[in-house]
Design a protein around this motif. Structure first.
Motif, PDB file in Angstrom:
ATOM      1  N   GLU A 132      88.223 -22.579 -34.903  1.00  0.00           N
ATOM      2  CA  GLU A 132      88.355 -21.745 -36.096  1.00  0.00           C
ATOM      3  C   GLU A 132      88.347 -22.601 -37.358  1.00  0.00           C
ATOM      4  OE1 GLU A 132      87.945 -18.894 -35.162  1.00  0.00           O
ATOM      5  OE2 GLU A 132      88.661 -18.924 -33.096  1.00  0.00           O
ATOM      6  N   ARG A 133      89.036 -23.740 -37.305  1.00  0.00           N
ATOM      7  CA  ARG A 133      89.062 -24.626 -38.470  1.00  0.00           C
ATOM      8  C   ARG A 133      87.683 -25.190 -38.763  1.00  0.00           C
ATOM      9  NH1 ARG A 133      92.077 -29.022 -37.219  1.00  0.00           N
ATOM     10  NH2 ARG A 133      92.685 -28.384 -35.131  1.00  0.00           N
ATOM     11  N   THR A 134      86.923 -25.490 -37.707  1.00  0.00           N
ATOM     12  CA  THR A 134      85.578 -26.023 -37.898  1.00  0.00           C
ATOM     13  C   THR A 134      84.695 -25.012 -38.620  1.00  0.00           C
ATOM     14  OG1 THR A 134      85.808 -27.359 -35.897  1.00  0.00           O
ATOM     15  CG2 THR A 134      83.572 -26.994 -36.725  1.00  0.00           C
ATOM     16  N   PHE A 135      84.747 -23.765 -38.189  1.00  0.00           N
ATOM     17  CA  PHE A 135      83.958 -22.735 -38.867  1.00  0.00           C
ATOM     18  C   PHE A 135      84.434 -22.516 -40.301  1.00  0.00           C
ATOM     19  CE2 PHE A 135      82.436 -21.501 -34.641  1.00  0.00           C
ATOM     20  CZ  PHE A 135      81.107 -21.234 -34.932  1.00  0.00           C
ATOM     21  N   GLY A 136      85.739 -22.627 -40.525  1.00  0.00           N
ATOM     22  CA  GLY A 136      86.250 -22.496 -41.884  1.00  0.00           C
ATOM     23  C   GLY A 136      85.698 -23.574 -42.807  1.00  0.00           C
ATOM     24  N   VAL A 137      85.709 -24.825 -42.343  1.00  0.00           N
ATOM     25  CA  VAL A 137      85.153 -25.935 -43.123  1.00  0.00           C
ATOM     26  C   VAL A 137      83.661 -25.735 -43.345  1.00  0.00           C
ATOM     27  CG1 VAL A 137      84.647 -28.410 -43.065  1.00  0.00           C
ATOM     28  CG2 VAL A 137      86.900 -27.583 -42.387  1.00  0.00           C
ATOM     29  N   TRP A 138      82.955 -25.350 -42.301  1.00  0.00           N
ATOM     30  CA  TRP A 138      81.500 -25.161 -42.350  1.00  0.00           C
ATOM     31  C   TRP A 138      81.127 -24.118 -43.403  1.00  0.00           C
ATOM     32  CZ3 TRP A 138      78.260 -21.550 -39.090  1.00  0.00           C
ATOM     33  CH2 TRP A 138      76.914 -21.983 -39.013  1.00  0.00           C
ATOM     34  N   LYS A 139      81.800 -22.980 -43.395  1.00  0.00           N
ATOM     35  CA  LYS A 139      81.489 -21.923 -44.367  1.00  0.00           C
ATOM     36  C   LYS A 139      81.894 -22.316 -45.785  1.00  0.00           C
ATOM     37  CE  LYS A 139      81.453 -17.742 -41.551  1.00  0.00           C
ATOM     38  NZ  LYS A 139      82.045 -16.386 -41.411  1.00  0.00           N
ATOM     39  N   ALA A 140      82.985 -23.070 -45.907  1.00  0.00           N
ATOM     40  CA  ALA A 140      83.414 -23.497 -47.235  1.00  0.00           C
ATOM     41  C   ALA A 140      82.439 -24.498 -47.834  1.00  0.00           C
ATOM     42  CB  ALA A 140      84.818 -24.099 -47.160  1.00  0.00           C
ATOM     43  N   ARG A 141      81.878 -25.353 -47.012  1.00  0.00           N
ATOM     44  CA  ARG A 141      80.973 -26.388 -47.507  1.00  0.00           C
ATOM     45  C   ARG A 141      79.595 -25.823 -47.845  1.00  0.00           C
ATOM     46  NH1 ARG A 141      81.711 -31.673 -46.941  1.00  0.00           N
ATOM     47  NH2 ARG A 141      82.949 -31.523 -45.027  1.00  0.00           N
ATOM     48  N   HIS A 166      76.761 -31.036 -41.370  1.00  0.00           N
ATOM     49  CA  HIS A 166      78.211 -31.037 -41.159  1.00  0.00           C
ATOM     50  C   HIS A 166      78.604 -32.138 -40.173  1.00  0.00           C
ATOM     51  CE1 HIS A 166      82.253 -29.563 -40.084  1.00  0.00           C
ATOM     52  NE2 HIS A 166      81.877 -29.817 -38.845  1.00  0.00           N
ATOM     53  N   ASN A 167      77.891 -32.230 -39.051  1.00  0.00           N
ATOM     54  CA  ASN A 167      78.203 -33.250 -38.050  1.00  0.00           C
ATOM     55  C   ASN A 167      78.045 -34.662 -38.618  1.00  0.00           C
ATOM     56  OD1 ASN A 167      78.696 -31.253 -36.216  1.00  0.00           O
ATOM     57  ND2 ASN A 167      77.025 -31.775 -34.829  1.00  0.00           N
ATOM     58  N   PHE A 168      76.983 -34.865 -39.405  1.00  0.00           N
ATOM     59  CA  PHE A 168      76.757 -36.180 -39.998  1.00  0.00           C
ATOM     60  C   PHE A 168      77.904 -36.551 -40.937  1.00  0.00           C
ATOM     61  CE2 PHE A 168      75.027 -38.899 -43.370  1.00  0.00           C
ATOM     62  CZ  PHE A 168      74.553 -39.956 -42.615  1.00  0.00           C
ATOM     63  N   ILE A 169      78.318 -35.593 -41.780  1.00  0.00           N
ATOM     64  CA  ILE A 169      79.434 -35.851 -42.696  1.00  0.00           C
ATOM     65  C   ILE A 169      80.700 -36.167 -41.905  1.00  0.00           C
ATOM     66  CG2 ILE A 169      80.953 -34.801 -44.421  1.00  0.00           C
ATOM     67  CD1 ILE A 169      78.483 -33.211 -45.391  1.00  0.00           C
ATOM     68  N   ARG A 170      80.911 -35.411 -40.845  1.00  0.00           N
ATOM     69  CA  ARG A 170      82.122 -35.591 -40.040  1.00  0.00           C
ATOM     70  C   ARG A 170      82.151 -36.976 -39.393  1.00  0.00           C
ATOM     71  NH1 ARG A 170      86.643 -35.662 -39.442  1.00  0.00           N
ATOM     72  NH2 ARG A 170      87.955 -34.577 -37.938  1.00  0.00           N
ATOM     73  N   ASP A 206      87.552 -36.958 -45.665  1.00  0.00           N
ATOM     74  CA  ASP A 206      86.843 -35.823 -46.247  1.00  0.00           C
ATOM     75  C   ASP A 206      87.862 -34.837 -46.816  1.00  0.00           C
ATOM     76  OD1 ASP A 206      85.363 -33.613 -46.878  1.00  0.00           O
ATOM     77  OD2 ASP A 206      84.317 -33.473 -44.965  1.00  0.00           O
ATOM     78  N   PRO A 207      87.891 -34.601 -48.130  1.00  0.00           N
ATOM     79  CA  PRO A 207      88.907 -33.705 -48.707  1.00  0.00           C
ATOM     80  C   PRO A 207      88.793 -32.275 -48.215  1.00  0.00           C
ATOM     81  CG  PRO A 207      87.242 -34.299 -50.341  1.00  0.00           C
ATOM     82  CD  PRO A 207      87.007 -35.174 -49.159  1.00  0.00           C
ATOM     83  N   LEU A 208      87.589 -31.840 -47.887  1.00  0.00           N
ATOM     84  CA  LEU A 208      87.426 -30.477 -47.388  1.00  0.00           C
ATOM     85  C   LEU A 208      88.043 -30.334 -46.000  1.00  0.00           C
ATOM     86  CD1 LEU A 208      86.331 -27.720 -48.095  1.00  0.00           C
ATOM     87  CD2 LEU A 208      84.127 -28.397 -47.138  1.00  0.00           C
ATOM     88  N   ILE A 209      87.832 -31.337 -45.150  1.00  0.00           N
ATOM     89  CA  ILE A 209      88.471 -31.330 -43.834  1.00  0.00           C
ATOM     90  C   ILE A 209      89.983 -31.327 -44.002  1.00  0.00           C
ATOM     91  CG2 ILE A 209      88.886 -32.675 -41.744  1.00  0.00           C
ATOM     92  CD1 ILE A 209      86.199 -31.476 -41.584  1.00  0.00           C
TER      93      ILE A 209
END
Length: 203
Positions: A90-99, A125-129, A135-138
């Motif tokens: 759920e957190r991954t999708f939250g970050v993905w949609k926010a970015r 997203h994977n590359f950034i991760r 990462d401030p968004l994470i």
């Protein structure tokens, strides 16, 4: 918090279980090796390689945290543990949609272009991760092991995840007895531990 597989291009009305079946049959979905399994939500059958929660029992972490008196039975203990682990999804999708705001308001591109956008966003997203430290968004979406941050970016997938709707359909109700037995054994062990250790009940 990285994507390992993505299949885009199906209509939004397509049921999750049908998507999974077609991904396995036609699109190279990676099946886990023996003894391993994916944590799946209640929209999927509890079958070989996929461990889903008990249906018609409390599931979401916020629901548990609003309650008093602890967990009431073995199925709730299992579902609480299952939900705690799936929280990373759920957190991954939250970050993905926010970015990538385009995911929430897709332009009127031709469909062959539209279906490539989520895949491209997942790759970026994977590359950034993998390469960005701090990462401030994470960080904004991770706190005490639960989804935090801007509610408009989290609610879609974390609080109101329709895949966990226990009143919804499920394909092939518990087709594989081995996974049912595994889930029952895990629930029994978790319940015994929950009753035996006060510190565990407090977590």
């Amino acid at each position: 918090m990285k994507f390992t597989y993505m299949l885009a291009g199906y209509e939004g009305s397509c049921h999750d279980a049908r998507m999974l079946d077609e991904a396995i049959a036609y699109h190279g979905f990676p099946i886990p090796p023996p003894g391993k399994f994916y944590l799946a939500d209640a929209g999927y059958a509890n079958k070989e390689g996929f461990l889903s929660p008990f249906r018609r029992e409390t599931y979401h972490l916020p629901e548990y945290r609003r309650r008093r008196g602890g967990l009431g039975n073995r199925k709730e203990v299992f579902n609480y543990t299952h939900s705690s682990l799936r929280n990373c999804i759920e957190r991954t999708f939250g970050v993905w949609k926010a970015r990538f705001k385009i995911l929430k308001a897709m332009n009127s591109y031709p469909m062959d272009k539209q279906k490539m956008i989520p895949v491209a966003c997942a790759v970026v997203h994977n590359f950034i991760r993998m390469v960005q430290v701090g990462d401030p968004l994470i960080d904004d979406f991770v706190g005490n092991g639960v989804a935090v941050g801007r509610s408009d970016d989290v609610n879609d997938d974390y609080v109101l995840d329709e895949g966990i709707d226990d009143t919804g359909p499920s394909t092939g109700t518990d087709q594989h007895g081995s996974m049912n037995q595994l889930r029952e054994r895990m629930a029994d062990a978790m319940w015994q531990r929950y009753q035996s250790y006060p510190w565990y009940r407090a977590t």
